[in-house]
Design an enzyme around this catalytic site. Sequence first.
Site, short mmCIF file in Angstrom:
data_model
loop_
_atom_site.label_atom_id
_atom_site.label_comp_id
_atom_site.label_asym_id
_atom_site.label_seq_id
_atom_site.Cartn_x
_atom_site.Cartn_y
_atom_site.Cartn_z
N GLU A 84 38.41 -62.43 -34.45
CA GLU A 84 37.86 -62.24 -35.35
C GLU A 84 38.05 -60.76 -36.05
O GLU A 84 37.47 -59.87 -35.43
CB GLU A 84 37.62 -63.16 -36.79
CG GLU A 84 37.41 -64.74 -36.70
CD GLU A 84 36.02 -65.35 -37.22
OE1 GLU A 84 36.18 -64.96 -38.39
OE2 GLU A 84 36.04 -66.50 -37.37
N CYS A 100 37.60 -53.85 -39.45
CA CYS A 100 36.75 -54.53 -38.84
C CYS A 100 37.06 -54.95 -37.96
O CYS A 100 37.73 -56.26 -37.93
CB CYS A 100 35.88 -55.48 -39.83
SG CYS A 100 34.15 -56.21 -38.78
N CYS A 107 28.93 -63.89 -28.64
CA CYS A 107 27.94 -62.03 -28.81
C CYS A 107 26.58 -62.96 -27.59
O CYS A 107 26.36 -63.88 -28.20
CB CYS A 107 27.47 -61.58 -29.80
SG CYS A 107 26.06 -60.40 -29.59
N CYS A 111 20.79 -61.78 -32.01
CA CYS A 111 19.98 -61.95 -33.25
C CYS A 111 19.68 -63.07 -34.42
O CYS A 111 21.15 -64.13 -34.66
CB CYS A 111 20.41 -60.86 -34.25
SG CYS A 111 21.03 -59.44 -32.99
N CYS A 114 22.34 -64.02 -37.43
CA CYS A 114 24.07 -63.45 -37.03
C CYS A 114 24.60 -64.63 -36.95
O CYS A 114 24.24 -65.71 -35.75
CB CYS A 114 23.77 -62.11 -36.43
SG CYS A 114 25.49 -62.17 -35.84
N CYS A 333 29.57 -59.29 -43.05
CA CYS A 333 28.69 -59.36 -42.56
C CYS A 333 28.27 -60.36 -41.26
O CYS A 333 27.79 -61.31 -42.47
CB CYS A 333 28.13 -58.48 -42.83
SG CYS A 333 28.59 -56.68 -42.82
N1 SAH Z 1 26.84 -55.75 -32.89
C1 SAH Z 1 27.10 -54.97 -33.39
C2 SAH Z 1 28.12 -55.49 -34.30
C3 SAH Z 1 28.48 -56.69 -35.02
S1 SAH Z 1 27.34 -57.22 -36.12
C4 SAH Z 1 25.78 -54.66 -34.28
O1 SAH Z 1 25.14 -55.78 -34.71
O2 SAH Z 1 25.68 -53.59 -35.03
C5 SAH Z 1 27.85 -55.98 -37.67
C6 SAH Z 1 26.65 -55.88 -38.82
O3 SAH Z 1 26.34 -57.25 -38.78
C7 SAH Z 1 25.96 -55.19 -37.79
O4 SAH Z 1 25.58 -54.75 -38.89
C8 SAH Z 1 24.50 -57.06 -38.58
O5 SAH Z 1 23.29 -57.10 -38.29
C9 SAH Z 1 25.24 -57.02 -39.84
N2 SAH Z 1 25.49 -59.09 -39.74
C10 SAH Z 1 25.00 -59.72 -38.97
N3 SAH Z 1 24.53 -61.08 -39.28
C11 SAH Z 1 24.95 -60.67 -40.35
C12 SAH Z 1 24.40 -61.16 -41.42
N4 SAH Z 1 24.02 -62.98 -41.85
N5 SAH Z 1 24.27 -61.14 -43.45
C13 SAH Z 1 24.68 -59.33 -43.35
N6 SAH Z 1 24.80 -58.94 -42.56
C14 SAH Z 1 24.55 -59.65 -40.66
FE1 SF4 Z 2 25.40 -59.99 -31.21
FE2 SF4 Z 2 25.53 -60.76 -34.32
FE3 SF4 Z 2 23.28 -59.00 -33.27
FE4 SF4 Z 2 25.62 -57.89 -33.82
S1 SF4 Z 2 24.30 -59.10 -35.23
S2 SF4 Z 2 24.75 -57.60 -31.69
S3 SF4 Z 2 27.42 -59.65 -32.86
S4 SF4 Z 2 24.12 -61.28 -32.57
#
Ligand code: SAH
Ligand code: SF4
Length: 361
Positions: A84, A100, A107, A111, A114, A333
Amino acid sequence: MTLDDAMNFAVAQGWQKFRGEQVWRWVHGKGVRSFDEMTNLAKPVRAELANIASIGGLTVGEIQTSKDGTRRLRLVTREGRSIETVLIPDGERKEKLTQCISSQIGCAVDCQFCATAKLGLERNLDAGEIVDQVYLARRLLAEVDPERRITNIVYMGMGEPLHNYDNLIKSLSILTDDKGLGLSQRRITVSTSGLVPKLERLGNETVRPNLAVSLNAPNDTVRDMIMPINRKWNIGKLLAALKAYPLEQRRRITFEYVLLAGVNDSITDAGQLAKLLRGVKCKVNVIPYNPHPEAAYTRPAKHVIDAFQNECKRLGLPTYLRTPRGDDIDAACGQLANRVDGSPIVPLRIRKGPPPAPPVD
Ligand code: SAH
Ligand code: SF4
């Protein structure tokens, strides 16, 4: 291919180097998707090229438009997987439009908040697939909103860009090449969960994008819990690497901080965060948690978000609120997970046994 790769490719075919540059300019500058459109090449050359090469690794699956104007594009890879990319027009400045882009299918970082994490990691995108997201979006815009141009790129879609280091660097050098799209590196931001050794390497590259770091916690106890990568590279190691990062003049690091109700959103947390980041050239983007069914967190109430931001500001930390964009179409995000009409996420890899250890590099 980078421009150099294309010229070497031409030479390997027994052609002049310059032909490689001609082809490269068509693909990366003008954005054509067939050799037939390359009118300054003789027809037999175009036919030969069509036999030995191909342009563009992705096709458009579907396009959804949010009520705030954000567009989510599902793009399909050669093997039929989906990734996406999201186009986010600036609410106020009509001349600004941020794309974006994704760097991986899924991934591995895991986290806890996410949605992409729930897919697991299928594979890295190659550099062609990374830049093709930009070219396909550019084509779409030319059709639906010809006044607008993509002005900024953020590597904040699916995946951890620094886990796909070589393709990241290659895609950056392609996107910033004057003979192609010629984007300024100042308009490109790479977001990472904090792979310390790769951050050190990035500081030595010729193309140096802006850096965003997903911090999300004011101390190791909370970060260990929500980002397993912290057990490998904790906040101390991360900040040491960032302090050593050769930032260009007037640039600063962006820290992303996803606010999770009751987890990291108290006034004490704000105080700890401000103290932690004292002396670092930075700003903080507070991102209120975007809910999705796969995680049990909730978004803090508005007054809690405001109080957190105000406390950071009061303590001298430049702090901005990132208002969710495209959340009605799962494009905000942390919501990118190839979901269709609210359906549950189907993991790309079925996980057996306990959760994986944090990735090693
Ligand atoms: N993997 C990289 C880039 C993709 S994630 C990273 O983690 O930085 C992009 C952003 O989305 C990150 O800052 C992450 O903390 C945020 N993010 C992930 N899940 C989220 C959620 N459910 N609500 C808001 N932000 C989120
Ligand atoms: Fe991967 Fe989501 Fe963590 Fe970014 S926030 S590193 S996309 S698991």
